[in-house]
Design a protein around this motif. Structure first.
Motif, PDB file in Angstrom:
ATOM      1  N   LEU A 111     -12.610  -0.193 -10.774  1.00 16.00           N
ATOM      2  CA  LEU A 111     -12.577   1.263 -10.871  1.00 16.00           C
ATOM      3  C   LEU A 111     -13.775   1.883 -10.156  1.00 16.00           C
ATOM      4  CD1 LEU A 111     -11.255   3.821 -12.008  1.00 16.00           C
ATOM      5  CD2 LEU A 111     -12.622   3.482 -14.071  1.00 16.00           C
ATOM      6  N   VAL A 112     -14.957   1.335 -10.373  1.00 13.12           N
ATOM      7  CA  VAL A 112     -16.168   1.842  -9.721  1.00 13.12           C
ATOM      8  C   VAL A 112     -16.060   1.677  -8.207  1.00 13.12           C
ATOM      9  CG1 VAL A 112     -18.643   1.427  -9.408  1.00 13.12           C
ATOM     10  CG2 VAL A 112     -17.682   1.553 -11.710  1.00 13.12           C
ATOM     11  N   GLU A 113     -15.595   0.514  -7.779  1.00 22.89           N
ATOM     12  CA  GLU A 113     -15.449   0.261  -6.340  1.00 22.89           C
ATOM     13  C   GLU A 113     -14.418   1.203  -5.725  1.00 22.89           C
ATOM     14  OE1 GLU A 113     -13.714  -3.453  -4.256  1.00 22.89           O
ATOM     15  OE2 GLU A 113     -15.809  -3.939  -4.709  1.00 22.89           O
ATOM     16  N   SER A 114     -13.331   1.470  -6.415  1.00 27.40           N
ATOM     17  CA  SER A 114     -12.309   2.392  -5.918  1.00 27.40           C
ATOM     18  C   SER A 114     -12.871   3.802  -5.793  1.00 27.40           C
ATOM     19  CB  SER A 114     -11.104   2.413  -6.857  1.00 27.40           C
ATOM     20  OG  SER A 114     -10.530   1.144  -6.949  1.00 27.40           O
ATOM     21  N   THR A 115     -13.575   4.246  -6.808  1.00 22.68           N
ATOM     22  CA  THR A 115     -14.182   5.577  -6.787  1.00 22.68           C
ATOM     23  C   THR A 115     -15.192   5.685  -5.658  1.00 22.68           C
ATOM     24  OG1 THR A 115     -13.873   5.739  -9.173  1.00 22.68           O
ATOM     25  CG2 THR A 115     -15.433   7.264  -8.173  1.00 22.68           C
ATOM     26  N   THR A 137     -11.632  -2.996  -2.478  1.00 28.86           N
ATOM     27  CA  THR A 137     -11.500  -1.751  -1.739  1.00 28.86           C
ATOM     28  C   THR A 137     -11.904  -1.960  -0.289  1.00 28.86           C
ATOM     29  OG1 THR A 137     -11.993  -0.520  -3.747  1.00 28.86           O
ATOM     30  CG2 THR A 137     -12.217   0.669  -1.679  1.00 28.86           C
ATOM     31  N   VAL A 138     -11.088  -1.457   0.629  1.00 26.85           N
ATOM     32  CA  VAL A 138     -11.364  -1.567   2.059  1.00 26.85           C
ATOM     33  C   VAL A 138     -11.296  -0.176   2.682  1.00 26.85           C
ATOM     34  CG1 VAL A 138     -10.552  -3.948   2.296  1.00 26.85           C
ATOM     35  CG2 VAL A 138      -8.944  -2.071   2.575  1.00 26.85           C
ATOM     36  N   VAL A 139     -12.013   0.001   3.790  1.00 28.62           N
ATOM     37  CA  VAL A 139     -12.016   1.279   4.494  1.00 28.62           C
ATOM     38  C   VAL A 139     -11.644   1.063   5.952  1.00 28.62           C
ATOM     39  CG1 VAL A 139     -13.736   2.329   2.971  1.00 28.62           C
ATOM     40  CG2 VAL A 139     -14.479   1.158   5.040  1.00 28.62           C
ATOM     41  N   SER A 140     -11.231   2.137   6.603  1.00 27.98           N
ATOM     42  CA  SER A 140     -10.990   2.134   8.045  1.00 27.98           C
ATOM     43  C   SER A 140     -12.015   3.056   8.680  1.00 27.98           C
ATOM     44  CB  SER A 140      -9.589   2.627   8.371  1.00 27.98           C
ATOM     45  OG  SER A 140      -8.630   1.713   7.902  1.00 27.98           O
ATOM     46  N   LEU A 141     -12.632   2.585   9.757  1.00 31.40           N
ATOM     47  CA  LEU A 141     -13.644   3.356  10.464  1.00 31.40           C
ATOM     48  C   LEU A 141     -13.110   3.764  11.830  1.00 31.40           C
ATOM     49  CD1 LEU A 141     -16.836   1.178   9.828  1.00 31.40           C
ATOM     50  CD2 LEU A 141     -16.125   3.219   8.596  1.00 31.40           C
ATOM     51  N   LYS A 142     -13.426   4.988  12.244  1.00 30.59           N
ATOM     52  CA  LYS A 142     -13.090   5.480  13.587  1.00 30.59           C
ATOM     53  C   LYS A 142     -14.407   5.605  14.335  1.00 30.59           C
ATOM     54  CE  LYS A 142     -11.112   9.389  16.062  1.00 30.59           C
ATOM     55  NZ  LYS A 142     -10.546  10.741  15.899  1.00 30.59           N
ATOM     56  N   SER A 143     -14.486   4.906  15.443  1.00 27.32           N
ATOM     57  CA  SER A 143     -15.709   4.876  16.231  1.00 27.32           C
ATOM     58  C   SER A 143     -15.352   5.063  17.700  1.00 27.32           C
ATOM     59  CB  SER A 143     -16.417   3.537  16.005  1.00 27.32           C
ATOM     60  OG  SER A 143     -17.650   3.514  16.684  1.00 27.32           O
ATOM     61  N   LYS A 144     -16.327   5.015  18.556  1.00 27.06           N
ATOM     62  CA  LYS A 144     -16.120   5.087  20.007  1.00 27.06           C
ATOM     63  C   LYS A 144     -16.636   3.788  20.616  1.00 27.06           C
ATOM     64  CE  LYS A 144     -15.063   9.601  20.294  1.00 27.06           C
ATOM     65  NZ  LYS A 144     -13.817  10.097  20.727  1.00 27.06           N
TER      66      LYS A 144
END
Length: 141
Positions: free
Chosen positions: A75-79, A112-119
């Motif tokens: 829960l903490v990681e999701s938040t 929990t995973v994220v997607s990053l947008k970079s150049k």
């Protein structure tokens, strides 16, 4: 007795695998086998049986606590992951430090995973998908 810190998912999974391997039914089977195999001329002391029951109760309580702590951690990681949307984060990809905007958050079996947008070097958009939150080295406003 030293208590090891929880550093990641793999340790939690190992603990839950061990705890799920021993159930109350297993203890009852072991207990009954012990009763059947004891020497009738030298029976096991009642206090020893009570001590074993107390130890099993403690093990079961510990297993339940680990499950609850795992749920709280998720829960903490999701938040935390959701609060990162729109922020700039830094991670290591291909041996290089990559900085990008967090554009989405996902949840899978590893956490929990994220997607990053970079150049990239040529100015083209570069997307890093399924980056575990634990792999982010810095978060910027």
């Amino acid at each position: 007795m030293a208590i090891q810190p929880i550093n990641g998912i793999s340790q939690t999974n190992n603990i839950s695998n061990v705890n799920s391997a021993l159930r109350q039914d297993d203890f009852i089977k072991l207990f009954m086998s012990q009763l059947k195999a004891q020497d009738p001329l030298e029976p096991v002391n009642n206090q020893d049986f009570l001590a074993q029951m107390a130890q099993f109760s403690l093990l079961e309580s510990s297993r339940m606590s680990n499950q609850e702590l795992s749920a709280v951690r998720q829960l903490v990681e999701s938040t935390q992951g959701v609060s990162l949307i729109g922020k700039t984060a830094e991670t290591i990809s291909g041996g290089n430090s990559v900085m990008g905007e967090v554009i989405s958050v996902g949840f899978n079996s590893s956490g929990t995973v994220v997607s990053l947008k970079s150049k990239d070097a040529s100015g083209e958009d570069l997307y890093l998908n399924d980056v575990p939150v634990g792999n982010l080295s810095r978060i910027y406003k």
